[in-house]
Design a protein around this motif. Structure first.
Motif, PDB file in Angstrom:
ATOM      1  N   ALA A 117      37.931  23.312  47.652  1.00 56.08           N
ATOM      2  CA  ALA A 117      39.072  23.011  47.301  1.00 56.08           C
ATOM      3  C   ALA A 117      40.153  23.616  48.213  1.00 56.08           C
ATOM      4  O   ALA A 117      41.199  23.171  48.590  1.00 56.08           O
ATOM      5  CB  ALA A 117      39.479  23.059  45.836  1.00 56.08           C
ATOM      6  N   ASP A 118      39.957  24.868  48.364  1.00 56.77           N
ATOM      7  CA  ASP A 118      40.894  25.752  49.202  1.00 56.77           C
ATOM      8  C   ASP A 118      40.984  25.297  50.514  1.00 56.77           C
ATOM      9  O   ASP A 118      41.934  24.892  51.159  1.00 56.77           O
ATOM     10  CB  ASP A 118      40.254  27.160  49.544  1.00 56.77           C
ATOM     11  N   VAL A 119      39.647  24.766  51.256  1.00 51.32           N
ATOM     12  CA  VAL A 119      39.689  24.206  52.688  1.00 51.32           C
ATOM     13  C   VAL A 119      40.618  22.689  52.582  1.00 51.32           C
ATOM     14  O   VAL A 119      41.362  22.410  53.324  1.00 51.32           O
ATOM     15  CB  VAL A 119      38.355  24.084  53.245  1.00 51.32           C
ATOM     16  N   ALA A 120      40.247  22.144  51.542  1.00 47.97           N
ATOM     17  CA  ALA A 120      40.907  20.699  51.459  1.00 47.97           C
ATOM     18  C   ALA A 120      42.307  20.768  51.510  1.00 47.97           C
ATOM     19  O   ALA A 120      43.070  20.188  51.931  1.00 47.97           O
ATOM     20  CB  ALA A 120      40.260  20.164  50.127  1.00 47.97           C
ATOM     21  N   PHE A 121      42.695  21.743  50.812  1.00 50.26           N
ATOM     22  CA  PHE A 121      44.258  21.801  50.435  1.00 50.26           C
ATOM     23  C   PHE A 121      44.718  22.560  51.741  1.00 50.26           C
ATOM     24  O   PHE A 121      45.911  22.061  51.896  1.00 50.26           O
ATOM     25  CB  PHE A 121      44.699  22.493  49.271  1.00 50.26           C
ATOM     26  N   GLU A 122      44.260  23.308  52.400  1.00 46.97           N
ATOM     27  CA  GLU A 122      44.705  23.748  53.827  1.00 46.97           C
ATOM     28  C   GLU A 122      44.648  22.488  54.608  1.00 46.97           C
ATOM     29  O   GLU A 122      45.777  22.457  55.414  1.00 46.97           O
ATOM     30  CB  GLU A 122      43.894  24.731  54.245  1.00 46.97           C
ATOM     31  N   MET A 123      43.745  21.696  54.814  1.00 47.86           N
ATOM     32  CA  MET A 123      43.928  20.401  55.504  1.00 47.86           C
ATOM     33  C   MET A 123      44.912  19.480  55.150  1.00 47.86           C
ATOM     34  O   MET A 123      45.797  18.860  56.061  1.00 47.86           O
ATOM     35  CB  MET A 123      42.528  19.903  55.299  1.00 47.86           C
ATOM     36  N   PHE A 124      45.194  19.385  54.022  1.00 46.30           N
ATOM     37  CA  PHE A 124      46.322  18.582  53.258  1.00 46.30           C
ATOM     38  C   PHE A 124      47.863  19.194  53.946  1.00 46.30           C
ATOM     39  O   PHE A 124      48.525  18.447  54.372  1.00 46.30           O
ATOM     40  CB  PHE A 124      46.374  18.488  51.717  1.00 46.30           C
ATOM     41  N   ASP A 125      47.774  20.593  53.917  1.00 46.69           N
ATOM     42  CA  ASP A 125      49.017  21.018  54.351  1.00 46.69           C
ATOM     43  C   ASP A 125      49.036  20.669  55.864  1.00 46.69           C
ATOM     44  O   ASP A 125      50.354  20.541  56.280  1.00 46.69           O
ATOM     45  CB  ASP A 125      49.107  22.413  54.021  1.00 46.69           C
ATOM     46  N   ILE A 126      48.039  20.946  56.509  1.00 45.84           N
ATOM     47  CA  ILE A 126      48.066  20.823  58.294  1.00 45.84           C
ATOM     48  C   ILE A 126      48.382  19.409  58.214  1.00 45.84           C
ATOM     49  O   ILE A 126      49.470  19.383  59.258  1.00 45.84           O
ATOM     50  CB  ILE A 126      46.722  21.228  58.730  1.00 45.84           C
ATOM     51  N   LEU A 127      48.183  18.397  57.676  1.00 48.77           N
ATOM     52  CA  LEU A 127      48.492  17.071  57.970  1.00 48.77           C
ATOM     53  C   LEU A 127      49.623  16.679  57.334  1.00 48.77           C
ATOM     54  O   LEU A 127      50.223  15.509  57.456  1.00 48.77           O
ATOM     55  CB  LEU A 127      47.438  16.165  57.652  1.00 48.77           C
ATOM     56  N   GLN A 128      50.293  17.483  56.470  1.00 48.74           N
ATOM     57  CA  GLN A 128      51.378  16.962  55.436  1.00 48.74           C
ATOM     58  C   GLN A 128      51.168  15.951  54.641  1.00 48.74           C
ATOM     59  O   GLN A 128      51.762  14.820  54.840  1.00 48.74           O
ATOM     60  CB  GLN A 128      52.632  16.914  56.600  1.00 48.74           C
ATOM     61  N   ALA A 129      49.539  15.882  54.324  1.00 45.99           N
ATOM     62  CA  ALA A 129      49.122  14.413  53.730  1.00 45.99           C
ATOM     63  C   ALA A 129      49.825  14.453  52.196  1.00 45.99           C
ATOM     64  O   ALA A 129      49.915  15.380  51.401  1.00 45.99           O
ATOM     65  CB  ALA A 129      47.731  14.527  53.473  1.00 45.99           C
ATOM     66  N   PRO A 130      50.317  13.407  51.794  1.00 42.95           N
ATOM     67  CA  PRO A 130      51.293  13.256  50.454  1.00 42.95           C
ATOM     68  C   PRO A 130      50.190  13.022  49.442  1.00 42.95           C
ATOM     69  O   PRO A 130      50.522  13.412  48.110  1.00 42.95           O
ATOM     70  CB  PRO A 130      52.009  12.006  50.692  1.00 42.95           C
ATOM     71  N   TYR A 131      49.088  12.720  49.588  1.00 41.84           N
ATOM     72  CA  TYR A 131      48.116  12.161  48.622  1.00 41.84           C
ATOM     73  C   TYR A 131      46.656  12.620  48.974  1.00 41.84           C
ATOM     74  O   TYR A 131      46.121  12.684  50.204  1.00 41.84           O
ATOM     75  CB  TYR A 131      48.106  10.651  48.269  1.00 41.84           C
ATOM     76  N   PHE A 132      45.784  12.714  47.992  1.00 39.54           N
ATOM     77  CA  PHE A 132      44.333  12.718  48.310  1.00 39.54           C
ATOM     78  C   PHE A 132      43.724  11.853  47.074  1.00 39.54           C
ATOM     79  O   PHE A 132      44.441  11.445  46.108  1.00 39.54           O
ATOM     80  CB  PHE A 132      43.870  14.113  48.110  1.00 39.54           C
ATOM     81  N   CYS A 133      42.369  11.430  47.251  1.00 44.57           N
ATOM     82  CA  CYS A 133      41.822  10.855  46.310  1.00 44.57           C
ATOM     83  C   CYS A 133      40.321  11.523  46.078  1.00 44.57           C
ATOM     84  O   CYS A 133      39.693  12.180  47.004  1.00 44.57           O
ATOM     85  CB  CYS A 133      41.532   9.589  46.810  1.00 44.57           C
TER      86      CYS A 133
END
Length: 433
Positions: A81-97
């Protein structure tokens, strides 16, 4: 902070002339397209399973990815989860599934599964409070474990039905707790391998009852999101009951659920069903059940569901044209149900795959919007069907065969063929992509 994506910067928009591979060239989240920001049009989501749970195997070989979070413990799930949310921040991704098994370790029984899920959901919830990434949808994996080898809702064993229903309840709870905007039912093994041991009527009835329970629970809990079914024709089952959009609608209509459930359409599944992506989207809009999309592509030479990142702007533009023509997303979005190739083992590959896909979607969206604003295609469509707007044509639809036959005879109606003008419209389309 982890070190997995060390030295990879946040991806920002730099424009089409940028030579920086760690930048968006076409996806400008705040750019206004048809009165709405590109971010709000596309509603990008990262698929937890392909990005963080998939080990890089294929039918002929095992794991090729060496991820530091691989393993079956809560500590490793939290690292994931830590890595996932780091990637979300890098991409500025608005959502995940996610599926439940993507985020939690597998337990020895339902109770342990539930405890693991609840603990990791609390952990993810804390991470969401510190960022801007939200949950597009959650779902339950009711196909990977051996207990589901004969299906979940359609399983001949009522204990498997019960276990599946209980699991979906916990996953709906998790989705609601995290503020998910939809809940998806992906029936990976809801189908049959041979009719020699299959009771089609019983399995359809049980699947409908299962779905009705999901809908009832949604209303009981006050969940405002959409319940979505994801159509898929085959793989792994010989025949799956949610074959395509039209089949799903027929099932919903048969059991009185057509106003309760919509569809999450995947490009790869549309191709496996013998359709195009845009056909399935247009069909869902026509039937009033369009919800969301899984954006990916297949390798057309291989003939199976390869879940590759999208890279074909003209193909994707046709999909977004139908989405825009239908009014755009409401609670749905563009989920990248796509995985890097098993040879793409570097962390950078995972980031750049999403960057390229997001840029490609942005180009496709802008092309589709420009064509819609031009109006040429819709004008040609209107012209083709203009005859049905006349008073005589409308009256005919309320008439009967005898009256129509009498009119044809009296007026000497003798229609001549009219061109569909397909090539002209293809030329028009290609001016915008």
């Amino acid at each position: 902070m982890t070190t997995f994506f060390k030295d990879i910067p946040q991806i920002c928009f730099e424009g089409a002339q940028s030579t920086n591979e760690f930048a968006f060239r076409h996806y400008n989240p705040e750019e206004i397209v048809q009165g709405k920001s590109m971010k709000d049009h596309l509603r990008f989501a990262v698929a937890y399973w392909h990005s963080f749970a998939w080990p890089g195997g294929d039918p002929f070989g095992g794991q090729t990815f060496d991820r530091p979070w691989f393993g079956d413990s809560l500590d490793l799930a939290k690292l994931k989860a830590d890595v996932a949310f780091e990637m979300f921040d890098i991409l500025q991704a608005p959502y995940f599934c996610f599926h439940d098994v993507d985020i939690r370790p597998d337990g020895n029984d339902f109770a342990e599964n539930t405890r693991n899920l609840e603990e990791i959901v609390d952990y993810i919830g804390e991470k969401m409070q510190g960022g801007s990434t939200k949950l597009l949808w959650g779902t339950a994996n009711l196909f990977s474990h051996e207990r589901f080898m004969s299906g979940a809702a359609t399983n001949p064993d009522p204990d498997v039905f019960a276990f599946s229903a209980a699991t979906v309840k916990t996953c709906m709870d998790a989705t609601m707790k995290l503020g998910g905007e939809n809940y998806v039912l992906w029936g990976g093994r809801e189908g049959y391998e041979t009719l020699l041991n299959t009771d089609l009527t019983r399995e359809a009835d049980n699947m409908a009852r299962f779905l009705s329970m999901v809908v009832d629970y949604k209303h009981k809990k006050g969940f405002k999101g959409a319940i979505l079914i994801e159509p898929k024709p085959q793989e792994p089952m010989k025949h799956q009951y949610d074959y395509d959009v039209a089949t799903v609608y027929g099932f919903l209509k048969r059991f009185g659920l057509e106003n309760e459930v919509k569809v999450n359409i995947e490009q790869g599944h549309a191709i496996l069903a013998g359709h195009s992506f845009e056909h399935e989207i247009a069909m869902a809009n026509s039937l009033g059940i369009f919800g969301s999309i899984d954006m990916n592509r297949n390798d057309y030479q291989s003939g199976w569901d390869t879940d590759q990142f999208p890279d074909n702007v003209p193909e994707m533009a046709k999909a977004y044209y139908e989405i825009l023509r239908g009014g755009g997303f409401t609670s749905g979005g563009t989920n990248f149900d796509a995985k890097v190739r098993r040879q793409s083992i570097d962390p950078e590959d995972l980031i750049l795959a999403h960057v390229g896909a997001m840029d490609t979607c942005a180009r496709a969206l802008k092309s589709a919007a420009a064509l819609l604003e031009d109006g040429g295609l819709e004008a040609a469509r209107d012209t083709r069907y203009a005859g049905w707007e006349t008073a005589d044509a409308k009256a005919m639809l309320g008439s009967d065969l005898e009256s129509i036959a009498a009119t044809v005879a009296a007026k000497g109606i003798n229609p001549k063929p009219r061109s569909g003008r397909q090539e002209r419209l293809e030329n028009l389309w290609n001016r915008f992509v």
